[in-house]
Design an enzyme around this catalytic site. Structure first.
Site, PDB file in Angstrom:
ATOM      1  N   ASP A 149       0.896  -1.145  -0.173  1.00  0.00           N
ATOM      2  CA  ASP A 149      -0.074   0.032  -0.071  1.00  0.00           C
ATOM      3  C   ASP A 149       0.986   1.172   0.129  1.00  0.00           C
ATOM      4  O   ASP A 149       2.156   0.977   0.187  1.00  0.00           O
ATOM      5  CB  ASP A 149      -0.764  -0.118   1.325  1.00  0.00           C
ATOM      6  CG  ASP A 149      -1.744   1.395   1.408  1.00  0.00           C
ATOM      7  OD1 ASP A 149      -2.437   1.641   0.376  1.00  0.00           O
ATOM      8  OD2 ASP A 149      -1.787   1.925   2.489  1.00  0.00           O
TER       9      ASP A 149
ATOM     10  N   ASP B  38      -0.038   5.237   0.869  1.00  0.00           N
ATOM     11  CA  ASP B  38      -0.415   6.215   2.245  1.00  0.00           C
ATOM     12  C   ASP B  38      -0.847   5.512   3.683  1.00  0.00           C
ATOM     13  O   ASP B  38      -1.522   4.478   3.840  1.00  0.00           O
ATOM     14  CB  ASP B  38      -1.918   6.920   1.795  1.00  0.00           C
ATOM     15  CG  ASP B  38      -1.496   7.843   0.546  1.00  0.00           C
ATOM     16  OD1 ASP B  38      -0.718   8.770   0.629  1.00  0.00           O
ATOM     17  OD2 ASP B  38      -2.164   7.504  -0.381  1.00  0.00           O
TER      18      ASP B  38
END
Length: 224
Positions: free
Chosen positions: A13, A15
């Site tokens: 991922d 953020d």
């Protein structure tokens, strides 16, 4: 802490996992709300983490009423975030060490994010990481966003690796749901939100930080 299978590829991922951006999004959202004179509490903001734009809208209008100026707030929020990201965008501890290990083991890796390609490019280039990932799966590359499995399945497809042999690294609840639904081994590294019992059940490991991940990857590689 061990992984059930050798790691053939890693899907990150972005953020809150690779970059310490969630606190910047929180700061930007609260300041944007204040700037245009609408309500937003930190508790309500936390309900937006890891969700789609449509879900953001639904949560805010449901909580504050149908007259909530979501579109205006979203524009100002984005402006405030971009200003913060120019000066305060930090990598999460352990990110570079993990990437170095993946280079050493020649393991392919990708990013699977709800952010735009432009945002990914900006963040990676700001830390000279543009060539450290083999693929980027971002908004527009899949039909359904997290918690649907589509982003992670697309990343596995582009990497040419069976999803079961991919290690997914996530910080958000919906991200964990997405990676788990894709059939990947999931390591959650909590950021602003701690895992619930439901989420822990979907995780192979809940790690304190990315600093814990190289040990897991190297051990699985050694066993292989």
């Amino acid at each position: 802490m061990t992984l059930p299978r050798p790691v053939a590829a890693v899907v990150f991922d972005m953020d809150g996992l690779l970059f310490d951006t969630e606190k910047l999004y929180a700061q930007a959202a609260l300041s944007a709300a204040k700037a245009i004179g609408c309500e937003l509490s930190l508790d309500v903001f936390l309900r937006l983490v890891g969700t789609t734009l449509q879900e953001n809208r639904r949560v805010l209008l449901e909580h504050y009423g149908e007259s909530y100026p979501f579109d205006e707030m979203r524009v100002v929020w984005s402006q405030h975030f971009k200003l913060l990201a120019e000066t305060d965008l930090a990598l999460k501890p352990g990110a570079l060490a993990l990437l170095d290990l993946l280079d050493e083991l020649a393991l392919p890796r990708a990013i699977a994010t709800s952010s735009s390609h432009a945002t990914v490019t900006h963040h990676l280039s700001s830390h000279d990481l543009g060539d450290r990932f083999h693929h980027v799966v971002a908004h527009g590359d899949y039909l359904a966003g997290k918690p649907a499995p589509d982003p992670f399945l697309k990343a596995a497809e582009r990497l040419g690796v069976d999803p079961r042999d991919c290690l997914a690294l996530e910080d958000s609840l919906n991200g964990v749901r997405s990676a788990s639904a894709a059939g990947m081994m999931v390591v959650m590294v909590p950021d602003l939100i701690q895992p619930t019992d439901e989420i822990r059940g979907m995780c192979t490991v809940v790690a304190a930080s990315l600093l814990d991940v190289p040990v897991l990857v190297r051990a699985s590689h050694t066993i292989a």
